[in-house]
Design a protein around this motif. Structure first.
Motif, PDB file in Angstrom:
ATOM      1  N   PHE A 175       0.805  -1.227   0.000  1.00 13.12           N
ATOM      2  CA  PHE A 175       0.000   0.000   0.000  1.00 13.12           C
ATOM      3  C   PHE A 175       0.839   1.280   0.000  1.00 13.12           C
ATOM      4  CE2 PHE A 175      -2.393  -3.162   2.592  1.00 13.12           C
ATOM      5  CZ  PHE A 175      -3.240  -3.569   1.575  1.00 13.12           C
ATOM      6  N   GLU A 176       2.112   1.220   0.422  1.00  7.16           N
ATOM      7  CA  GLU A 176       2.911   2.438   0.436  1.00  7.16           C
ATOM      8  C   GLU A 176       3.128   2.976  -0.974  1.00  7.16           C
ATOM      9  OE1 GLU A 176       3.871   4.534   2.517  1.00  7.16           O
ATOM     10  OE2 GLU A 176       3.621   3.577   4.468  1.00  7.16           O
ATOM     11  N   THR A 177       3.271   2.085  -1.950  1.00  7.87           N
ATOM     12  CA  THR A 177       3.486   2.504  -3.330  1.00  7.87           C
ATOM     13  C   THR A 177       2.236   2.320  -4.180  1.00  7.87           C
ATOM     14  OG1 THR A 177       4.286   0.304  -3.948  1.00  7.87           O
ATOM     15  CG2 THR A 177       5.933   1.888  -3.174  1.00  7.87           C
ATOM     16  N   GLY A 178       1.129   1.971  -3.556  1.00  4.97           N
ATOM     17  CA  GLY A 178      -0.093   1.679  -4.290  1.00  4.97           C
ATOM     18  C   GLY A 178      -0.182   0.237  -4.753  1.00  4.97           C
ATOM     19  N   LEU A 179       0.842  -0.565  -4.410  1.00  6.05           N
ATOM     20  CA  LEU A 179       0.874  -1.969  -4.784  1.00  6.05           C
ATOM     21  C   LEU A 179       1.035  -2.834  -3.547  1.00  6.05           C
ATOM     22  CD1 LEU A 179       3.471  -1.718  -7.716  1.00  6.05           C
ATOM     23  CD2 LEU A 179       0.993  -1.973  -7.978  1.00  6.05           C
ATOM     24  N   LEU A 180       0.723  -4.124  -3.679  1.00  5.12           N
ATOM     25  CA  LEU A 180       1.069  -5.063  -2.625  1.00  5.12           C
ATOM     26  C   LEU A 180       2.579  -5.267  -2.614  1.00  5.12           C
ATOM     27  CD1 LEU A 180      -1.672  -7.808  -3.107  1.00  5.12           C
ATOM     28  CD2 LEU A 180      -1.680  -5.888  -1.504  1.00  5.12           C
ATOM     29  N   GLU A 181       3.101  -5.668  -1.482  1.00  6.23           N
ATOM     30  CA  GLU A 181       4.534  -5.885  -1.388  1.00  6.23           C
ATOM     31  C   GLU A 181       4.935  -7.146  -2.154  1.00  6.23           C
ATOM     32  OE1 GLU A 181       8.055  -6.136   2.042  1.00  6.23           O
ATOM     33  OE2 GLU A 181       5.937  -6.262   2.595  1.00  6.23           O
ATOM     34  N   TYR A 182       6.134  -7.140  -2.694  1.00  6.88           N
ATOM     35  CA  TYR A 182       6.671  -8.299  -3.391  1.00  6.88           C
ATOM     36  C   TYR A 182       6.925  -9.441  -2.405  1.00  6.88           C
ATOM     37  CZ  TYR A 182      10.731  -5.777  -1.590  1.00  6.88           C
ATOM     38  OH  TYR A 182      11.598  -5.080  -0.777  1.00  6.88           O
ATOM     39  N   ARG A 232      -2.236  -7.226  -9.303  1.00 13.84           N
ATOM     40  CA  ARG A 232      -3.208  -7.419 -10.383  1.00 13.84           C
ATOM     41  C   ARG A 232      -4.069  -8.656 -10.140  1.00 13.84           C
ATOM     42  NH1 ARG A 232       0.175  -7.376 -14.057  1.00 13.84           N
ATOM     43  NH2 ARG A 232       0.337  -9.617 -14.538  1.00 13.84           N
ATOM     44  N   LEU A 233      -3.454  -9.728  -9.625  1.00 13.86           N
ATOM     45  CA  LEU A 233      -4.178 -10.979  -9.430  1.00 13.86           C
ATOM     46  C   LEU A 233      -4.963 -11.014  -8.129  1.00 13.86           C
ATOM     47  CD1 LEU A 233      -1.495 -13.545 -10.679  1.00 13.86           C
ATOM     48  CD2 LEU A 233      -3.482 -12.660 -11.920  1.00 13.86           C
ATOM     49  N   ARG A 234      -4.377 -10.481  -7.052  1.00 16.96           N
ATOM     50  CA  ARG A 234      -4.988 -10.605  -5.729  1.00 16.96           C
ATOM     51  C   ARG A 234      -5.899  -9.433  -5.369  1.00 16.96           C
ATOM     52  NH1 ARG A 234      -1.688 -14.158  -2.239  1.00 16.96           N
ATOM     53  NH2 ARG A 234      -0.007 -15.038  -3.478  1.00 16.96           N
ATOM     54  N   ARG A 235      -5.549  -8.248  -5.852  1.00 16.24           N
ATOM     55  CA  ARG A 235      -6.323  -7.060  -5.500  1.00 16.24           C
ATOM     56  C   ARG A 235      -6.574  -6.212  -6.744  1.00 16.24           C
ATOM     57  NH1 ARG A 235      -6.500  -5.004  -0.354  1.00 16.24           N
ATOM     58  NH2 ARG A 235      -7.870  -3.481  -1.353  1.00 16.24           N
ATOM     59  N   PRO A 236      -7.454  -6.671  -7.631  1.00 21.87           N
ATOM     60  CA  PRO A 236      -7.706  -5.903  -8.861  1.00 21.87           C
ATOM     61  C   PRO A 236      -8.206  -4.491  -8.595  1.00 21.87           C
ATOM     62  CG  PRO A 236      -9.313  -7.682  -8.560  1.00 21.87           C
ATOM     63  CD  PRO A 236      -8.213  -7.925  -7.581  1.00 21.87           C
ATOM     64  N   ASP A 237      -8.834  -4.275  -7.433  1.00 22.45           N
ATOM     65  CA  ASP A 237      -9.276  -2.920  -7.104  1.00 22.45           C
ATOM     66  C   ASP A 237      -8.087  -1.991  -6.906  1.00 22.45           C
ATOM     67  OD1 ASP A 237      -8.718  -4.565  -4.827  1.00 22.45           O
ATOM     68  OD2 ASP A 237      -9.636  -3.060  -3.526  1.00 22.45           O
ATOM     69  N   LEU A 238      -7.050  -2.475  -6.205  1.00 21.94           N
ATOM     70  CA  LEU A 238      -5.831  -1.680  -6.033  1.00 21.94           C
ATOM     71  C   LEU A 238      -5.130  -1.465  -7.365  1.00 21.94           C
ATOM     72  CD1 LEU A 238      -4.104  -3.099  -2.815  1.00 21.94           C
ATOM     73  CD2 LEU A 238      -5.310  -0.930  -3.065  1.00 21.94           C
ATOM     74  N   ARG A 290      -6.753   1.274  -9.381  1.00 21.83           N
ATOM     75  CA  ARG A 290      -6.397   2.607  -8.884  1.00 21.83           C
ATOM     76  C   ARG A 290      -4.952   2.952  -9.224  1.00 21.83           C
ATOM     77  NH1 ARG A 290      -9.416   1.112  -4.215  1.00 21.83           N
ATOM     78  NH2 ARG A 290      -7.535   0.831  -2.953  1.00 21.83           N
ATOM     79  N   HIS A 291      -4.062   1.965  -9.094  1.00 22.66           N
ATOM     80  CA  HIS A 291      -2.657   2.199  -9.407  1.00 22.66           C
ATOM     81  C   HIS A 291      -2.478   2.585 -10.865  1.00 22.66           C
ATOM     82  CE1 HIS A 291       1.671   1.660  -9.537  1.00 22.66           C
ATOM     83  NE2 HIS A 291       1.509   0.821 -10.538  1.00 22.66           N
ATOM     84  N   GLU A 292      -3.137   1.855 -11.756  1.00 20.20           N
ATOM     85  CA  GLU A 292      -3.038   2.151 -13.178  1.00 20.20           C
ATOM     86  C   GLU A 292      -3.623   3.521 -13.498  1.00 20.20           C
ATOM     87  OE1 GLU A 292      -1.720  -0.134 -16.121  1.00 20.20           O
ATOM     88  OE2 GLU A 292      -0.624   0.235 -14.258  1.00 20.20           O
ATOM     89  N   GLY A 293      -4.729   3.852 -12.819  1.00 15.89           N
ATOM     90  CA  GLY A 293      -5.321   5.160 -13.043  1.00 15.89           C
ATOM     91  C   GLY A 293      -4.391   6.283 -12.647  1.00 15.89           C
ATOM     92  N   ALA A 294      -3.669   6.085 -11.524  1.00 15.07           N
ATOM     93  CA  ALA A 294      -2.727   7.104 -11.077  1.00 15.07           C
ATOM     94  C   ALA A 294      -1.512   7.175 -11.989  1.00 15.07           C
ATOM     95  CB  ALA A 294      -2.275   6.801  -9.646  1.00 15.07           C
ATOM     96  N   ARG A 295      -1.104   6.025 -12.558  1.00 16.30           N
ATOM     97  CA  ARG A 295       0.094   5.986 -13.384  1.00 16.30           C
ATOM     98  C   ARG A 295      -0.078   6.718 -14.703  1.00 16.30           C
ATOM     99  NH1 ARG A 295       3.124   0.415 -15.023  1.00 16.30           N
ATOM    100  NH2 ARG A 295       1.334   0.238 -16.414  1.00 16.30           N
TER     101      ARG A 295
END
Length: 244
Positions: free
Chosen positions: A170-177, A216-222, A225-230
């Motif tokens: 969530f810090e970068t808008g993505l789940l952690e690796y 992308r696979l686990r949290r398509p909602d995130l 939003r991430h793609e929209g911001a990018r």
């Protein structure tokens, strides 16, 4: 500046609870943040110390009285701190809001019980309603602990290294690796070769790719939003994928 938390609750004995151990507990003992509680029942006006009453119009359960709750929160010095109420209908808590709170002077957190609060308390006081998820708890205390834990770990000095939380979910808008550690092989499964290569550029690229894939696979909602911001330019104008 110390992050100062005040909890307005019917159960002050629930605090600091888990916030009194580990890094948060050490930070509390070292004065990096502070915690006070206010017992709502202390502001009851009758001999039975009543804090609730039956719902107007009928129905099950009990409702916290606006006059008692208002007296409790009015007894707390705001000192620039926001007044938050943990409620199911509140705005969902995000890492962005957590960062904002952690960077400020602290928070006053109101915890409900029973069927909730008399609605007039929200009309009469500037209260930000916050939700930690779409499920029901017995009261706001557990939600308050969650909110405070998220904030306190970002208070300077609480975590060991300032960069410790920068790559987390969530810090970068993505789940952690995905993370790995020794042993290199366990039950026939090995740590990915790239992480053992010593090539920092490859490792960084792999981690970024895995974070994007997992999101992308686990949290398509995130991911949406991430793609929209990018695709949003710094000036706020929209641009097409694949173009600068």
């Amino acid at each position: 500046m110390t992050f100062a938390a005040t909890i307005v609750t019917l159960y002050p004995e629930m605090f600091p609870g888990p916030l009194g151990i580990s890094l948060a507990g050490r930070g509390l003992r070292e004065g990096l943040w502070s915690l006070d509680t206010v017992q709502i029942r202390d502001f009851a006006t009758d001999k039975h110390r009543s804090v609730d009453d039956t719902p107007a119009g009928g129905g099950a359960g009990m409702v916290l009285r606006a006059d008692v709750v208002a007296s409790a929160i009015d007894s707390v010095a705001r000192s620039g701190r926001p007044l938050l109420a943990m409620t199911p209908r509140g705005r969902p808590l995000t890492q962005e809001r957590v960062r904002d709170l952690a960077a400020g002077p602290g928070a006053i957190v109101l915890c409900g019980r029973f069927e909730g609060f008399d609605e007039r308390i929200f009309d009469a006081r500037a209260i930000e309603e916050v939700s930690i998820g779409d499920y029901i708890l017995s009261g706001g205390e557990m939600a308050a602990l969650t909110l405070l834990d998220a904030c306190i770990r970002l208070v300077p000095g609480v975590m060991g290294a300032a960069s410790s939380g920068m790559d987390e979910s969530f810090e970068t808008g993505l789940l952690e690796y995905p993370q790995y550690t020794r042993p290199v092989e366990w039950e026939g499964r090995t740590i990915p070769e790239v992480l053992r290569s010593g090539d920092h550029a490859r490792i960084e690229a792999w981690r970024r790719a895995m974070a994007e894939t997992d999101t992308r696979l686990r949290r398509p909602d995130l991911w949406e939003r991430h793609e929209g911001a990018r695709v949003q330019s710094p000036s706020g104008a929209r641009r097409k994928h694949g173009t600068d």
